[in-house]
Motif scaffolding. Structure first.
Motif, PDB file in Angstrom:
ATOM      1  N   TYR A 277      43.104  59.061  93.983  1.00 38.92           N
ATOM      2  CA  TYR A 277      43.553  58.870  92.789  1.00 38.92           C
ATOM      3  C   TYR A 277      42.321  60.154  92.238  1.00 38.92           C
ATOM      4  O   TYR A 277      43.115  60.642  90.786  1.00 38.92           O
ATOM      5  CB  TYR A 277      43.330  58.191  92.352  1.00 38.92           C
ATOM      6  N   GLY A 278      41.686  60.579  92.657  1.00 44.85           N
ATOM      7  CA  GLY A 278      40.746  61.391  92.185  1.00 44.85           C
ATOM      8  C   GLY A 278      39.256  61.382  91.845  1.00 44.85           C
ATOM      9  O   GLY A 278      39.054  60.495  93.085  1.00 44.85           O
ATOM     10  N   GLN A 279      38.301  62.068  91.759  1.00 39.64           N
ATOM     11  CA  GLN A 279      37.010  62.881  91.848  1.00 39.64           C
ATOM     12  C   GLN A 279      36.559  60.853  91.695  1.00 39.64           C
ATOM     13  O   GLN A 279      36.525  60.947  90.234  1.00 39.64           O
ATOM     14  CB  GLN A 279      36.055  63.324  91.275  1.00 39.64           C
ATOM     15  N   VAL A 280      35.655  60.462  92.102  1.00 40.90           N
ATOM     16  CA  VAL A 280      35.056  59.322  92.432  1.00 40.90           C
ATOM     17  C   VAL A 280      33.118  59.234  91.542  1.00 40.90           C
ATOM     18  O   VAL A 280      33.214  60.293  92.837  1.00 40.90           O
ATOM     19  CB  VAL A 280      34.899  57.895  92.737  1.00 40.90           C
ATOM     20  N   GLU A 281      32.634  58.804  90.506  1.00 39.73           N
ATOM     21  CA  GLU A 281      31.263  59.057  90.017  1.00 39.73           C
ATOM     22  C   GLU A 281      30.450  58.096  90.725  1.00 39.73           C
ATOM     23  O   GLU A 281      29.690  58.689  91.664  1.00 39.73           O
ATOM     24  CB  GLU A 281      31.264  59.793  88.754  1.00 39.73           C
TER      25      GLU A 281
END
Length: 152
Positions: free
Chosen positions: A115-119
């Motif tokens: 779903y997107g870049q995860v930190e």
């Protein structure tokens, strides 16, 4: 993860309840907000914006729903003020305490990256107000769009 009776699925993950954490922009803020809310509830202090049975009944008094349009209008009205945007989401009831292992964090990271870049991903074990062991998994995305996509 197998579906558990009475626990909804969300985001394609059986047993997962997904929520944005009070407008928090990072994991530390989300954790602090969650801890403050739990402490307030345990102390019997009303939490602002909390959806309780009492507030639900007050909003439903003298309301009649006669069709799809009325239902949609009522749902829109009830959801007002619940649209806070956050980069952090919380996965509730995704796994039981017995399912937490050294691979869980990595498995959640792999799925969340769709779903997107995860930190960061944090698995947090705690107890509910009634003393039942629960697992909350916090996922911090780099953008609010990633978190929104995961919730949607």
């Amino acid at each position: 993860v197998l579906p558990q009776p009475g626990i909804p699925t969300a985001g394609g993950v059986p047993g997962a309840g997904l929520t944005a954490v009070g407008g928090a922009q990072d994991l530390q803020q989300a954790t602090a907000a969650a801890a403050a809310a739990v402490a307030a509830v345990q102390a019997g202090v009303p939490v602002p914006g909390a959806y309780t049975q009492e507030t639900s009944l007050k909003k439903e008094e003298n309301v009649t729903i006669s069709g799809k349009d009325d239902r949609a209008a009522l749902m829109k009205k009830l959801s007002q003020g619940m649209e806070e945007v956050s980069r952090c989401i919380c996965l509730n009831n995704m796994v039981g305490p017995e399912d937490v292992d050294e691979y869980l964090e990595g498995e959640v990271l792999v799925e969340a990256k769709k779903y997107g870049q995860v930190e960061k991903v944090v698995v947090h074990q705690t107890k509910s107000i009634t003393g039942v062991a629960i697992v909350k998994i916090y996922v911090l995305f780099s953008t609010t769009e990633g978190a929104t996509a995961a919730l949607g």
